[in-house]
Each structure stands twice: as C-alpha cells, then as structure tokens.
Scaffold this motif. Structure first.
Motif: not given
Length: 358
Positions: A194, A196-197, A200-201, A338, A341-343, A345-346
C-alpha cells in the motif's frame, strides 16, 4: 518474455527518473540513476540456482544453503500461497557485506521520521543507496541540516514483483529458519503493498514471516533448527523490548513541557542508559553480537524512529490470520483492509489485536 519484461521495466524506471529530474534537479536525477544502475547490476550478477549447484567451483556449504532455499521457496508457494514467480530462484554473489544502505533521519527532538516519496513505492521513511559512501555522504548532509541520522546496511529488499529478486550472498548464510523468514517476508511484499503506509506494509510482511516460519519449522524442523530459532526469538524479543522501553522514555521527554535544553540533556542520558543495558543483554547472551551493527553509529532518534514500523500492527494481523481458514483468505481480508483510509486500517487492526486469543 522475461527479457522483454526487464527491458520494459528498465525503460519505465529510466523514464520516471528523467521526468523527476526535470522537476527536482540534478541531485534527484543522480539519486535515481544510482538506483537504476544498482538494480540492474544486481540482476546481471544473478545466475539460476541450478547453475550454481552444477558449478564445481561452488563450495559444498553454498550448495547446501541453496538446496535449502529451493525447499523454502517451494514451501512458500505450497503452504503460504506466496507468489510462484522468478523471485529467489537465482543467486548473486556480491562483493560487499550488504546489498544497500538505508538512510533514516528524524528531527533532534522528535521520533517522527523524515519521509521520502517515490513514483512506485510512494512515501517511505528511508532512502536507499547501493553505495555505502554515497549513503554516508547523504547522511552527513542531513546531519548538517540538524537531523538525527542512522545509516544502516540492509541484507535484502523487495522490488514488489517488478523484478525477479535474487537470493544474495548478503543473507545466504543465515540459519535456516531465519533464511525462511526473510524470504517469506520479502515475498509478502509482492502479495500486497500500500503506497504511503510503511507501518501497514512492514507489519503485514512481518506477520507472514513469523507465521510462515512457525509452519516451516513444524514441517521441517529438527532439534537443532528449533533451538536456533528459539534462541533467535528470545534475543529478538529482548532487544525489541529494550528499544521500545527507551523509545517510550524519549517520547515522554519530547512531549513534556520542559525546555529544549533539558530535553537534549535527558536525551543524552536515555541513550547512554540504552547502551549500558544492551551491554548487560550481551552478557546474558554469552556475547552474541548480532545487534552490534545497530550501534555502529552514535545513537540518535533515527535509530528508534522505525522500531514501531515493523511490529506495532503485527498483533492485529496475527489475529486476522487466526480468523481465516488459509493464507489465501488472509490475503483477501488484508486486501480489503488496504482499501480503507489509513486511519481506519490502523483502528481496525488495533481492535483485532485487543480481541481475546482464539
């Protein structure tokens, strides 16, 4: 077909470098040029593993390790549903200890790493060089700008499936279980990446590597392999706990209301204590020096900036894997995450980590 793929990839990378150079100047072009040259030099040195096994000049030790790699590679396909492609089917004998060197930087009073953005990988918290002196030179430039910097040798990396990543001399002599872990980790990046993350990756790949190594040992482990793996895990767990302990102390200092001068004084004290406690750990480990290279440069925020990157989200990924019936279904579930949105996912991974163990 393979040659065509490589030529097309080469043209694409070079074109991207040229376009970026027009926007960012000669320094940026120089960086992309060394990246292109380094990648293709690496590929040029790689030969099929079968060729090495037939080579009378190759050592028996190397041939034994390469046979183990073949077994690991097939296990990755059959049991972990990792990509069945040309990666880790060739071997490159490099004339250096590491394949590249990563530069990591953070402000003097912050653990938030500097970001670099690239056409394919997106924004990441490190910048890689195939030449150590170039990495050190760039690190010195960042230090002159006031950053804390770490330049760290890297034994392996993934091109995310753009190229057939080879096995390399920089990691071929790892213990068998660690060799398996590394290959599983890098192949996981080819399953999902993904932009910019980084957290996560890397946490996803780490969860695959850990679960994969456990399964590989269950299928192929003898007492010697199990003991080597247990020793490695115990040392890694202790070292990670050490870093997280002092990272938290630094974080508390940087977010406090004391003066910057006092923060800098506390920072120096915290890093000195970390170094002293590491020496005590080494005594418990009978002098094991596997983490010494981490201390090759004066300790700084850059050393601790990425600690959470590889491990913070792993418990959530492991919980998600436990919910699935196979690695294939796990990858589908991760792909759905994935897309969020990033937040979010977290948040979902943290919620999974908080669930009772199954």
């Amino acid at each position: 077909m393979l040659a065509t793929k490589k030529i097309r990839a080469s043209v694409s990378v070079c074109a991207a470098a040229l376009c970026l150079s027009q926007l960012s100047g000669c320094a940026q072009f120089s960086y992309y040029a060394q990246a292109v040259h380094g990648q293709f030099s690496l590929l040029a040195q790689a030969r099929p593993i079968a060729s090495w096994l037939d080579d009378p000049s190759a050592s028996d030790k190397l041939k034994s390790q390469l046979r183990t790699v073949k077994q690991i590679r097939q296990f990755a396909i059959d049991e972990l549903t990792l990509p069945d492609n040309g990666s880790y089917r060739n071997y490159a004998q490099l004339q250096r200890k590491f394949v590249l060197w990563n530069v990591v930087a953070a402000p003097a009073l912050s653990l938030t790493p500097k970001q670099w953005c690239f056409p394919v990988a997106g924004c990441v918290s490190y910048r890689g060089y195939y030449d150590q002196q170039s990495a050190q030179k760039y690190g010195a430039q960042l230090r002159s700008e006031g950053y804390d910097v770490q330049v760290l040798g890297i034994p392996a990396y993934s091109t995310l499936g753009w190229f057939n990543d080879p096995v390399m001399s920089t990691f071929i002599n790892y213990p068998d279980a660690e060799l398996a872990r590394l290959i599983f980790h890098e192949l996981a990046h080819q399953v999902l990446y993904v932009k910019d993350d980084t957290d996560f990756n890397e946490s996803f790949a780490t969860s695959v590597e850990e679960a994969g190594a456990e399964r590989w040992l269950a299928a192929n482990g003898d007492e010697h392999r199990y003991q080597a793996y247990r020793d490695f895990e115990a040392r890694k767990t202790a070292f990670l706990a050490l870093l997280l302990k002092y990272r938290q102390q630094l974080q508390d200092t940087y977010t406090s209301h004391i003066s910057d001068a006092d923060k800098l004084q506390n920072k120096a004290r915290i890093f000195a204590a970390l170094q002293d406690e590491y020496k005590l750990l080494k005594i418990k480990w009978d002098g094991y020096a596997g983490y010494d290279r981490w201390f090759a440069e004066p300790l700084s925020n850059a050393h601790l900036a990425l600690v959470a990157t590889y491990y913070d989200l792993v418990p959530g990924f492991r919980a998600l894997l436990a919910q699935q019936h196979s690695f294939a279904q796990f990858y589908v579930a991760v792909a759905k995450l994935a897309k969020l949105p990033k937040d979010e996912r977290r948040r979902q991974l943290m919620a999974l980590a908080a669930l009772p163990a199954r």
